[in-house]
Motif scaffolding. Structure first.
Motif, PDB file in Angstrom:
ATOM      1  N   GLU A 148       2.727   1.504  16.693  1.00  0.00           N
ATOM      2  CA  GLU A 148       1.325   1.275  17.044  1.00  0.00           C
ATOM      3  C   GLU A 148       0.780   2.537  17.709  1.00  0.00           C
ATOM      4  O   GLU A 148       1.302   2.982  18.730  1.00  0.00           O
ATOM      5  N   LEU A 149      -0.257   3.090  17.117  1.00  0.00           N
ATOM      6  CA  LEU A 149      -0.829   4.357  17.588  1.00  0.00           C
ATOM      7  C   LEU A 149      -2.176   4.067  18.245  1.00  0.00           C
ATOM      8  O   LEU A 149      -3.076   3.509  17.607  1.00  0.00           O
ATOM      9  N   VAL A 150      -2.289   4.437  19.518  1.00  0.00           N
ATOM     10  CA  VAL A 150      -3.501   4.119  20.283  1.00  0.00           C
ATOM     11  C   VAL A 150      -3.955   5.348  21.045  1.00  0.00           C
ATOM     12  O   VAL A 150      -3.141   6.065  21.638  1.00  0.00           O
ATOM     13  N   GLY A 151      -5.245   5.586  21.043  1.00  0.00           N
ATOM     14  CA  GLY A 151      -5.836   6.662  21.831  1.00  0.00           C
ATOM     15  C   GLY A 151      -6.899   6.115  22.755  1.00  0.00           C
ATOM     16  O   GLY A 151      -7.474   5.049  22.513  1.00  0.00           O
ATOM     17  N   LYS A 157     -10.527  12.681  17.606  1.00  0.00           N
ATOM     18  CA  LYS A 157     -10.140  12.069  16.335  1.00  0.00           C
ATOM     19  C   LYS A 157      -9.098  12.925  15.618  1.00  0.00           C
ATOM     20  O   LYS A 157      -8.152  12.397  15.008  1.00  0.00           O
ATOM     21  N   ALA A 158      -9.249  14.242  15.716  1.00  0.00           N
ATOM     22  CA  ALA A 158      -8.308  15.149  15.043  1.00  0.00           C
ATOM     23  C   ALA A 158      -6.901  14.996  15.614  1.00  0.00           C
ATOM     24  O   ALA A 158      -5.909  15.111  14.874  1.00  0.00           O
ATOM     25  N   THR A 159      -6.804  14.738  16.915  1.00  0.00           N
ATOM     26  CA  THR A 159      -5.485  14.561  17.530  1.00  0.00           C
ATOM     27  C   THR A 159      -4.805  13.309  16.990  1.00  0.00           C
ATOM     28  O   THR A 159      -3.608  13.319  16.674  1.00  0.00           O
ATOM     29  N   LEU A 160      -5.552  12.213  16.888  1.00  0.00           N
ATOM     30  CA  LEU A 160      -4.995  10.971  16.350  1.00  0.00           C
ATOM     31  C   LEU A 160      -4.598  11.137  14.888  1.00  0.00           C
ATOM     32  O   LEU A 160      -3.551  10.647  14.458  1.00  0.00           O
ATOM     33  N   GLU A 161      -5.414  11.848  14.134  1.00  0.00           N
ATOM     34  CA  GLU A 161      -5.090  12.069  12.719  1.00  0.00           C
ATOM     35  C   GLU A 161      -3.829  12.910  12.571  1.00  0.00           C
ATOM     36  O   GLU A 161      -2.968  12.629  11.724  1.00  0.00           O
ATOM     37  N   ARG A 162      -3.715  13.935  13.408  1.00  0.00           N
ATOM     38  CA  ARG A 162      -2.527  14.796  13.349  1.00  0.00           C
ATOM     39  C   ARG A 162      -1.287  14.021  13.774  1.00  0.00           C
ATOM     40  O   ARG A 162      -0.213  14.160  13.184  1.00  0.00           O
ATOM     41  N   ALA A 163      -1.429  13.171  14.801  1.00  0.00           N
ATOM     42  CA  ALA A 163      -0.298  12.352  15.239  1.00  0.00           C
ATOM     43  C   ALA A 163       0.135  11.398  14.127  1.00  0.00           C
ATOM     44  O   ALA A 163       1.333  11.229  13.867  1.00  0.00           O
ATOM     45  N   GLY A 164      -0.835  10.795  13.457  1.00  0.00           N
ATOM     46  CA  GLY A 164      -0.507   9.889  12.355  1.00  0.00           C
ATOM     47  C   GLY A 164       0.217  10.598  11.229  1.00  0.00           C
ATOM     48  O   GLY A 164       1.184  10.061  10.662  1.00  0.00           O
ATOM     49  N   GLU A 165      -0.226  11.807  10.914  1.00  0.00           N
ATOM     50  CA  GLU A 165       0.408  12.572   9.845  1.00  0.00           C
ATOM     51  C   GLU A 165       1.842  12.938  10.224  1.00  0.00           C
ATOM     52  O   GLU A 165       2.758  12.879   9.389  1.00  0.00           O
ATOM     53  N   MET A 166       2.085  13.289  11.474  1.00  0.00           N
ATOM     54  CA  MET A 166       3.436  13.641  11.913  1.00  0.00           C
ATOM     55  C   MET A 166       4.348  12.417  11.891  1.00  0.00           C
ATOM     56  O   MET A 166       5.524  12.512  11.529  1.00  0.00           O
TER      57      MET A 166
END
Length: 483
Positions: A148-151, A157-166
């Motif tokens: 579960e990814l939460v900000g 938004k770019a940080t969450l997207e980068r975290a999701g990609e990693m």
């Protein structure tokens, strides 16, 4: 240079993160002052090595190095991902983040495994706005994909997207929440179930074994492939979810469950639960139960991969992205590169004989795809059928052992495709499989020449492989002595 993950706190969750990152090829730096941390992490890594590689039909990258850091600064410096998994105490976490932010890179992902706190609560009054995310996994982290990814509301938004990609890069499925919430999604659902389970024992309605059986033999199996909403949708038939909710309204108005109440955890209730749970587990240790759990999970996940349901769709996607390509046709073609799954082993502790055929059949299917005999081609009414097979078993293979299949085309003209597979682990030859296939019309079920493009590709590889040394063992009969 490989990516670097820093793991702060290596209990069950943190050690699981360390195993997940390392098995996916990352360098891992672990900080935990516990003197037993290395032993604990190695035990979790061993379970991960046994279970995760065989979950996929393609090979994992080389395992990354695990380093035990003496200081937080050593662990987080130049790390790409920092995962905090210390006990769920807000003061402890905030103090830790202050230390981390003194030494980590500005672009590092800083995430917490917390099951309860929101990112806003974790962030507090941090001096440097390095966004703190929640990346809450499900144990065992090295095997199950959900995180579960939460900000916080102001997280870039770019940080969450980068975290999701990693996270996707290490084989996980990030479920990004729309809003912050104490307990997140899975935690709130599990807490409701846990409360009800405690009441059932407290009221003398069920034992711990009966509650576990009710889920293990019923809803748990259904929920492994679809959640409560889809399950209810099936029950509604063509009437749809509106009908389900209308019929459920009277029951929901007079609930039978304790949605928020918790029974007093008196000494008597705690003793009752502990005694029932101990009797339920018998003489099986926690390590025995973990091993059984991992074995069962691999079997369930591989079954779901076969159907494409539940987490199986994710595993199919991972495999598709890692399939070997056809590049240098002057050499035997690598048609499989994977590890032996847990459910491929037998009572002798090694890969059972039927699975050698299974692996060689997968190698043949992959080679067919490479020459253009893929799903689209087969849908047009043609395919190859196996007419004859001969397998030699030359060495043992065990659960988690990596192997590859190298395929040589012996003949590829007219209606025939004659393949010779060699199964190797490193440079050790485990088995060979010789297979004669015939091209057929799926309408008449009779042999027919392949389509022009398939015939061209097959003949091209056969011509290139004709220059290779003839494989040892080709054309052997059953029982024929070596030499």
């Amino acid at each position: 240079m490989s990516a670097v993950a820093a793991i702060l706190g290596a209990g069950a969750t943190g050690a699981g993160w360390a195993a997940r990152f390392a098995l996916m090829g990352w360098e891992v730096r672990v900080f935990d002052p516990d003197p037993a941390v290395a032993e604990r992490v190695e035990a979790v890594l061993a379970r991960g090595r046994r279970a995760l590689p065989g979950l996929l039909d393609t090979g994992l990258p080389p395992e990354g190095e695990v380093i035990f850091a003496a200081r937080i600064s050593e662990a987080v410096r130049a790390a790409d991902w920092i995962q905090e998994s210390v006990p769920d105490r807000l003061d402890l976490k905030r103090t830790l983040y202050q230390k981390v932010q003194e030494h980590c890179a500005d672009e590092a992902i800083l995430a917490s495994s917390t099951s309860g706190f929101t990112p806003s609560a974790l962030q507090g009054q941090a001096a440097r706005r390095c966004p703190i995310l929640v990346a809450h996994p499900v144990r065992p982290v090295y095997l199950l994909p959900l995180v579960e990814l939460v900000g916080a509301p102001d997280a870039p938004k770019a940080t969450l997207e980068r975290a999701g990609e990693m996270l996707r890069g290490i084989g996980m499925v990030p479920l990004q929440m729309r809003h912050e919430s104490d307990g997140h999604i899975a935690g709130r659902l599990m807490e409701s179930l846990w409360r009800e389970a405690l009441w059932l024992v407290n009221d003398g309605i069920a034992t711990t074994a009966q509650i576990d059986a009710a889920l293990r033999l019923g809803a748990g199996l259904v929920w492994a492939q679809m959640g409560p909403f889809e399950t209810a949708r099936i029950a509604a038939g063509e009437a749809g979810m509106a009908d389900v909710l209308a019929k459920a309204a009277p029951d929901l108005a007079a609930p039978r469950s304790h949605l928020t109440d918790v029974p007093d955890l008196t000494d008597s209730l705690v003793r009752r639960i502990a005694d029932q749970s101990d009797a339920q587990s018998g003489d099986r240790s926690a390590a025995d139960l973990e091993r059984q759990r991992d074995t069962n999970l691999v079997g369930l996940l591989r079954a779901l991969k076969w159907t494409g349901g539940g987490a199986g769709a994710h595993l199919r996607t991972l495999d598709a992205a890692r399939q070997p390509d056809l590049d240098d046709i002057t050499r035997p073609v690598v048609t499989q590169d994977r590890a032996v799954p847990l459910d491929w082993t037998d009572y002798n502790g090694h890969m059972t004989e039927s699975r050698y055929l299974f692996a060689f059949a997968d190698a043949t299917d992959r080679f067919m795809e490479m020459i253009g005999c893929d799903a689209d081609y087969i849908a047009q009414g043609s395919s190859f059928f196996t007419a004859e097979t001969h397998i030699r078993h030359l060495a043992e293979a065990h659960a988690g052992q990596r192997f590859r299949v190298e395929t040589t085309v012996i003949e590829g003209a007219g209606k025939k495709m004659h393949l010779f597979h060699r199964m190797l682990s490193g440079e050790t030859l485990l088995a060979t499989g010789e297979h004669l296939l015939l091209h057929v019309s799926l309408d008449t079920r009779r042999t027919t020449p392949p389509g022009p493009e398939v015939a061209r590709r097959l003949a091209e590889i056969a011509h290139a492989h004709a220059a290779l040394p003839r494989p040892e063992g080709i054309g052997r009969a059953v029982g024929q002595k070596p030499g």
